[in-house]
Write an enzyme that holds these catalytic residues in place. Structure first.
Site, PDB file in Angstrom:
ATOM      1  CE  LYS A  26      -3.959   0.068   2.147  1.00  0.00           C
ATOM      2  NZ  LYS A  26      -4.102  -0.913   3.215  1.00  0.00           N
ATOM      3  NE  ARG A  97      -7.041   3.169   4.329  1.00  0.00           N
ATOM      4  CZ  ARG A  97      -8.228   2.683   3.959  1.00  0.00           C
ATOM      5  NH1 ARG A  97      -8.349   1.399   3.706  1.00  0.00           N
ATOM      6  NH2 ARG A  97      -9.253   3.491   3.813  1.00  0.00           N
ATOM      7  N   GLY A 106      -7.882  -7.921   4.351  1.00  0.00           N
ATOM      8  CA  GLY A 106      -8.765  -8.031   5.502  1.00  0.00           C
ATOM      9  C   GLY A 106      -8.181  -8.781   6.681  1.00  0.00           C
ATOM     10  CG  MET A 108      -2.598  -7.709   9.382  1.00  0.00           C
ATOM     11  SD  MET A 108      -0.944  -7.205   8.962  1.00  0.00           S
ATOM     12  CE  MET A 108      -1.094  -6.867   7.227  1.00  0.00           C
ATOM     13  NE  ARG A 364      -5.166  -4.805  -3.146  1.00  0.00           N
ATOM     14  CZ  ARG A 364      -5.709  -5.135  -1.986  1.00  0.00           C
ATOM     15  NH1 ARG A 364      -4.953  -5.268  -0.916  1.00  0.00           N
ATOM     16  NH2 ARG A 364      -6.998  -5.350  -1.892  1.00  0.00           N
ATOM     17  CG  HIS A 484     -13.556 -11.935   3.406  1.00  0.00           C
ATOM     18  ND1 HIS A 484     -13.923 -13.210   3.761  1.00  0.00           N
ATOM     19  CD2 HIS A 484     -12.263 -11.783   3.774  1.00  0.00           C
ATOM     20  CE1 HIS A 484     -12.897 -13.801   4.348  1.00  0.00           C
ATOM     21  NE2 HIS A 484     -11.876 -12.950   4.359  1.00  0.00           N
ATOM     22  NE  ARG A 649       7.966 -48.780  -6.707  1.00  0.00           N
ATOM     23  CZ  ARG A 649       7.226 -48.145  -5.807  1.00  0.00           C
ATOM     24  NH1 ARG A 649       7.652 -47.024  -5.270  1.00  0.00           N
ATOM     25  NH2 ARG A 649       6.056 -48.598  -5.458  1.00  0.00           N
ATOM     26  CB  SER A 796      14.009 -41.984 -10.196  1.00  0.00           C
ATOM     27  OG  SER A 796      12.790 -41.311  -9.996  1.00  0.00           O
ATOM     28  N   GLY A 798      13.206 -40.655  -4.810  1.00  0.00           N
ATOM     29  CA  GLY A 798      11.939 -40.977  -4.168  1.00  0.00           C
ATOM     30  C   GLY A 798      11.854 -40.139  -2.913  1.00  0.00           C
ATOM     31  CB  THR A 799      11.391 -36.515  -2.465  1.00  0.00           C
ATOM     32  OG1 THR A 799      10.313 -36.435  -3.391  1.00  0.00           O
ATOM     33  CG2 THR A 799      12.669 -36.095  -3.128  1.00  0.00           C
ATOM     34  CG  ASN A 800       6.546 -39.563  -1.552  1.00  0.00           C
ATOM     35  OD1 ASN A 800       6.643 -38.357  -1.720  1.00  0.00           O
ATOM     36  ND2 ASN A 800       5.731 -40.320  -2.243  1.00  0.00           N
ATOM     37  CB  CYS A 863       9.335 -40.756  -9.412  1.00  0.00           C
ATOM     38  SG  CYS A 863      10.193 -41.918  -8.344  1.00  0.00           S
ATOM     39  CE1 TYR A 883      11.972 -38.848 -13.960  1.00  0.00           C
ATOM     40  CE2 TYR A 883      14.070 -39.004 -15.122  1.00  0.00           C
ATOM     41  CZ  TYR A 883      13.139 -39.534 -14.246  1.00  0.00           C
ATOM     42  OH  TYR A 883      13.383 -40.735 -13.637  1.00  0.00           O
TER      43      TYR A 883
END
Lengths: 906, 906
Positions: A26, A97, A106, A108, A364, A484, A649, A796, A798-800, A863, A883
């Protein structure tokens, strides 16, 4: 010395648009508009850094540090306006403000009319000659200030219905009732005068302190209440959802008040330089005559359309600003065009007309939904306003989700009866059970994460934020397109209808009347958020047809992305579907998933038989029975992907889960294996593990039972060979899961070395294109990547599982503490949603470096579920992965995230 | 060009003692002795590198590569001896032996008398005039060669009892029976001549090929059979146990045969320069007249003591070499003294006396048990032969274990009846059930890892190795102190009695007769391996009293070590005991362990009550009841450690495990909590987790239930305060487990910040010495160590869990595949036994670096099981840790390992 206050007004400013971090959105944009010689009431902005100081040094010390600069700011205003804050002769009033780096609509607090007391009131009455207006302003100040500053910011937590706000509302309500008034506008000057006295008494009674008459005390109180509201519950909840860092802080802008409520030549409004729901290129907005800004935003009155082109079926009977105040409208229209040209983006503006004179109060970059974001990016690109890179960056990856959202089935819709109509505030279709409070919505989804509920409210307010998130869609009786509910829903791309005036909520019976139909809490309704229509019962939904703009946009996106985007799919059907989303291959085909949800029970039966086998002979027999089914799905999937790589896999079954629960199936199995039920149970029990996630799974099975790996490799190469002979293209990749030691991979590689030549001989072929690699999902694998890469041509991530082991967080059991961790900010975000770059990311980095050291051309991908999460995709790009692979639905999101990462990081 | 063959003999040699890696121990030391002008039959050694070549290039190619050098070696021998290998006039014979870098006694093959055929036989008869001896040698060659070279090395796996060896033995047996002979020595020249013909025919019949008459063919066959035996099952099993790398390979030494079996002026023997079982400083050995070397080692005949001083009760009636052949003995004694002086260590030597002339066939550093190792180190140090560092390095850390082994209770022993006596080959006491085969021993321990069995055999052979390992102790009817059983048991510090001649095993009934008592397979006996006595039934054992030599040795050890050694103890009793082992503090006090095994059931009951609580109020009530018990043990432990640091780990209970199984306990608990059994079961079920190891545990509990942490911190500081007021010294350390994020620690730190001043105020004190730190046991914690160190003044590596998560190996479930992994060499060693330095070690390194970066004086230690494993202790030293902590029993081992690490790495 640190500069804490920045002035603006009268064609000059100490700040500018690119100082958002310091001045908030703002403050920075008010400064910019002032520099552009756009009419802005003069004022000053206290920086976001001061917000941090507020939380460290405290109010008293801060007031000392700020005093000189604030007094200088007030002098600056006096010089421009010729009025003086708190003056008994010619006073001006201030609005106070909030303004953060990122818009938090809305969330704050705001305090208006600051500086009014019994003395300045009289001076203002004298000056304006409009006593009723001045009394009303003082009444509003007391109502707002006592609530925001004296109660909330002071940390007073009154019992339900005992707060000062409610009690003042009671006074107002009682007065109106006793006089038989219907609306606030019926209140007379005398009524208001009396009310002010009653308000002050009530404030003293409820809060134990008198309402402050000193204008400077009011100003400090208001400014600090804004800082305090940065850490209010609503604001924290919103930041969590939006991922806004808690340490940013808000700025405070103190600005001379202008009044849209000084009579019929005054007005106020909110507008967008283009339609934020559709992206259409026309000036779009709402206004109210004789009103203050919050009247529009709060949705208390349904506002008028700003111009003729913006009129809809629902608003065509209302007067537009264009016709009601043509001069002011033309000035406003010119300003909005100038601003869009200056900012090269769609803007959200607020204005007030005080006795025919136009003031801009805010501008804005406007929030927009995904559909609009895509259209605007394309239109502005076509108009030469922005370049392709900018166009790609203009759409948030997560916004694409809504473009893929389901719609109500048009056929079913034509037959269904419309319960009521409202403004189409958020597109798409949805159905669900009616809930009447945000808390009910949250509760329903807590109980059953798949629960579908529609939040129906008279109007929503920032306290409802979590319930709005939990609901499938939002339906309100009041409010306009900038209310809102509409703003929030659009930000999320959520189906939403507002201002459906025919809705009446009967709280005592918890029923809803829509015209002549009465519905109960819990009844099912369906919403078409694109048209604004509400239907009874559950209407079928259909998936969004491919959107022409989306296709065009994604074509540009694909010019920039460097990573390929693949999908995780386990059947030929999924594979085919993923292609339509733009998947360039399958990054994860989970062999064991193919056995569920089939028409035929046989493959699952043979899989179970294999798992319950206790000798290699038994196992081989079951594997032979399983073979044709496995091969069929593999072949179908390879065919569907038409030469794109498909990563199979090898089997990673959680053995114990495959033991059937049903007695008849157990009997059938034990008969097939020719064992007694006792033997069956004994074998099943042996499969039970204390920590199955770290148990006998993945490659560990392939080592103890090499015949399982052998069967799969054979099925893959035979499928590939047959397709090649049919003239098709194939590119199978064999991926070994749960690897943690290079010797595991070496062991499995030997099986390949045996099977591959056998298949070549069988089909009389010389070569089948293929790759053999491994998942990196165990921390050790990442750490030992250099050695592992000797036997893997691709990794590959396997981030889980990698996240699971790195944190020691079992996904199945995390429910016991994750809530507390997020609530108490012990974790900023669920690491299963976003890659924890510092640690899991560090392991990925180590693995990439190790892999490349051993094999410079190693192919690297991901993956895990993170492969479709924009922040994580950006991180993968930075790591230089080839990838990412994610669920079909998230493929477009990953494509966009990948393109944006490439643009940002090269 | 690569040199593949190294010559030795006649005061010169191409190799020397420090070339063990290339020439193997045997070859290197023969070269060294030759250089020292000690009488050694000339020969040559084919290097260990050639063993690797053998496995890569194959036999034919290798023969080509070796031919010239081998022929040169034979010429070298001819030149020294004046005889010629394979010559029809004046032939010599060769022994072909293995020799690896590390001694692997009896694990690989040997072929003797190589070069004998019908022609050379006649020449030798003519030369020696001893036809019977020459015929016997040829018989032995055929027997050995057909078994080792023609069958085993060729990979032929005959059915049980169908092998060539057994079939030739049958021929011998039948001949002796038909003639009524009792011993091999009864066989006449004519008998042997006939036997040779019969042997050759049988070999042809069984193996399908004729016995090779060509001396060179014999030589190549024998040499390659030795290489082949490097990868025999026995050798692989032995290397696994001893941790010898499979890639080292063996050398082959070809050496001119000398004969201890040429009549009564010939002899052979094995000796040690000091007593290897006690460490006493006198020449100790055994010999046999008219025998070949393997007769002593194989334990077929019970050998004579080498000298008068070495005679025992069991051998006092036998003639010593000292008296029987005084001249040769004096020469031998002089050589052994010279060799010990030269090598500065106790040596194991082999010699042969051929017609009064002494030849040394081998010398190497002698194996010794722990007791002997400690004594020798101290004695040689006192004599100035070695310095302190060398003394410390002379004892393997694991050898100390046996010094701490239990002994039979002497009181019980005096009352027990002795079943029989034998030679005390391995010290200590043991009891267990009789098993008659190695396989039975392995099986028994597989079924129940705590099973105690005694392996009773006529004699052991290398095939028994795994069963010997599994047994508590070994008892043999035959063999001397240098027999296979004795050597192996001594290497392991295992209780062992050999040569207990009164034992008769009746295989048909599976019973054992010891004098007049008959025992069954499975009956319990007790052994005193220090005295050589066997008792019926189970005799109580007592722990070894502190050994004077050990105390002296450990004093020297402690001069060198840089790391402190602490212990893991959970009660005041354990703590006191650990002090006696030299523990310098407690590195891990597991709060939850104190609740088990108590006389009173109350603490466990209150703990369970706390766990089953569902509200903070319930939980606080249970915690209050628990508090005095927790405090009592904490106080007792702090007192026992007398100012040494004690690390209290806050509660890390696997919640579900604490739910009682017994119905009465469940009823009692639900009554105490005033809930129904259904409610009880519901709460208990909620505690169940899919992967508890990665579930709601450790600090995660401290965050969701901060009152638990609070109670413990209060108990620790109150205990400390009270002890300080009693004038005692204390140093408590509070350790938070399972931390993975710095904010977790910050959260717990706030609890400390609340409780600590409260306790100080309560006791009116200004300070209580303490530290607050965390375990590093989750991979993420290691990776984020720099941030975590902000809230931790110490790190303690929990390498059990760290290994678990890094590998993704659940310790509870690893049984499903670890066996296969070790068998198939996918893992070289169980990572829960030894730190996997490449990966888990890498994380530790990252954590050390991160911790030191944030806090240069951070204290680093380890409290996982690895803290008592010598290789891991060495690694910890290299990381620069301040301390290791292990179970009380392993403290001396860790102290020695730490000292050796400091000596090796500074």
């Amino acid at each position: 010395m640190t500069k804490r206050v920045y002035l603006f007004g009268d064609k000059s400013a100490e700040g500018k648009a690119d100082m958002k971090n310091l001045l908030g959105g703002k403050g920075a944009n008010l400064a910019e508009m002032s520099l552009l010689d756009i009419p802005v009431p003069p004022g000053f902005t206290i920086t976001t850094d001061v917000c941090t100081e507020y939380y460290t040094v405290g109010k008293e010390k801060l007031q000392e540090l700020l005093r000189a600069e604030v007094e200088n700011g007030l002098a600056h205003i006096a010089k421009i306006t010729g009025t003086k804050f708190g003056d008994k002769e010619n006073p001006c009033l201030m609005s106070v403000r909030s303004g953060a780096r990122a818009s938090m609509p809305g969330m704050m607090e705001t305090v208006l009319n600051v500086g009014l007391n019994d003395e300045t009131r009289e001076a203002l009455i004298k000056k304006t000659g409009n006593a009723r207006f001045v009394y009303d302003s003082q009444r509003r100040l007391i109502q707002m200030y006592s609530d925001v500053v004296m109660e909330k910011a002071a940390g007073i937590e009154p019992k339900e219905g005992q707060g000062v706000r409610v009690q003042l509302e009671h006074l107002l309500h009682n007065l109106k009732e006793s006089k038989g008034y219907k609306s606030d506008t019926d209140l007379t000057e005398t009524d208001l005068k009396e009310l002010i006295v009653a308000y002050k008494n009530k404030v003293k009674e409820v809060l134990g302190v008198a309402f402050p008459e000193d204008p400077m005390e009011q100003l400090w109180g208001a400014a600090f209440a804004v800082f305090q509201s940065w850490n209010g519950k609503r604001a924290i909840a919103y930041r969590k959802i939006e991922g806004i860092p808690h340490e940013w802080g808000t700025a405070v802008t103190v600005q001379t008040m202008v009044f849209g409520n000084m009579g019929d030549t005054s007005a106020t409004g909110v507008a967008f330089t283009r339609n934020p729901a559709t992206g259409e290129n026309y000036f779009y907005g709402e206004w109210l005559v004789n009103a203050q800004g919050e009247d529009v935003v709060a949705g208390i009155r349904t506002p008028n359309p700003i111009n003729e082109v913006g009129k809809s079926e629902h608003t065509k009977h209302l007067a537009s600003l264009e016709t009601a105040m043509p001069e002011a409208y033309q000035q406003l229209n010119a300003i909005q065009q100038r601003l869009e040209g200056h900012y090269h983006d769609m803007l959200d503006i607020e204005f007030t007309i005080q006795e025919k004179k136009l003031y801009m109060l805010q501008c804005r970059v406007g929030k927009r939904n995904g559909t609009a974001a895509v259209k605007m990016a394309l239109d502005m690109l076509a108009a030469g306003m922005i370049d392709e890179k900018t166009a790609v960056l203009r759409v948030q990856p997560s916004q694409l989700e809504e473009l893929l959202f389901p719609l109500l089935d048009p056929k079913a819709e034509t037959k269904a009866s419309v319960l009521c109509k409202g403004l189409p505030a958020g597109p798409g279709g949805a159905f669900g059970k009616i809930v009447l409070t945000a808390a009910d919505a949250v509760e329903a989804v807590k109980k059953d994460p798949k629960a579908k509920v529609i939040l129906v409210r008279e109007e929503t307010n920032p306290e409802d934020i979590e319930g709005m998130r939990a609901a499938q869609a939002i339906l309100t009786a009041r409010g306009g397109m900038t209310s809102h509910a509409a703003l929030v829903a659009r930000g999320w791309g959520k189906c939403c209808i507002v201002g459906a005036a025919d809705i009446k909520i009967d709280w005592s019976n918890r029923t809803i009347k829509m015209k002549d139909v009465t519905l109960n809490d819990g009844d099912v309704i369906s919403l078409n958020g694109t048209k604004g229509t509400v239907y009874q019962g559950e209407l079928p939904t259909v998936s969004a047809a491919e959107n022409e703009n989306l296709v065009k946009f994604m074509t540009i996106v694909d010019k920039f992305k460097k990573m390929k985007v693949r999908t995780n799919a386990d059947t030929p059907e999924d594979a085919a579907k993923a292609r339509t989303f733009g998947a360039e291959g399958i990054g994860l085909f989970r062999t064991e998933h193919m056995f569920y949800g089939k028409n035929s029970e046989e493959p699952l039966f043979y899989l179970r038989k294999m798992i319950i086998s206790s000798t290699e002979a038994e196992r081989r027999a079951a594997l032979n029975e399983l073979f044709p089914y496995v091969k069929k799905d593999i072949k179908g999937t390879l065919a569907a992907m038409d030469g794109y790589p498909v990563t199979f896999r090898t089997l990673d079954p959680p053995l114990h889960e495959f033991v059937p629960e049903r007695e008849d199936e157990r009997i059938k199995l034990s008969k097939a294996l020719n064992i007694t039920m006792d033997q069956f149970l004994d074998r099943a029990n042996k499969l039970h593990e204390v920590n199955p996630m770290m148990g006998h799974r993945g490659v560990r099975l392939g080592i103890t039972y090499p015949e399982i790996t052998e069967m799969q490799i054979r099925a893959i190469f035979e499928s590939a060979a047959e397709l090649l002979q049919e003239g098709k293209k194939v590119f199978p990749e064999i991926m070994i899961p749960v690897t943690c030691i290079e010797t595991e991979l070496q062991h499995q590689y030997k099986i390949f070395e045996k099977v591959y030549p056998e298949v070549l001989a069988k089909y009389n072929m010389k070569e089948i294109p293929h790759m053999i690699g491994t998942m990196i999902e165990i921390p050790r694998a990442a750490l030992a990547a250099e050695k592992i890469a000797k036997y893997a041509t691709f990794f590959s991530f396997g981030t889980n599982d990698l996240t699971q082991m790195t944190f020691g967080f079992s996904r199945d059991d995390i429910g016991g503490f994750l809530g507390d961790y997020l609530d108490q900010k012990i974790l900023p975000v669920d690491p299963f949603q976003q890659i924890d770059q510092d640690t899991v990311g560090q392991l990925m980095k180590i693995a990439c470096e190790g892999g490349r050291k051993a094999r410079p051309d190693i192919k690297l991908g991901i993956c895990g579920e993170h492969g479709g999460e924009p922040n994580s995709v950006e991180f993968c790009h930075k790591l230089g992965l080839s990838y990412v692979s994610c669920s079909p639905f998230r493929v477009p999101i990953a494509r966009l995230a990948a393109a944006q990462a490439a643009i940002k990081h090269g």
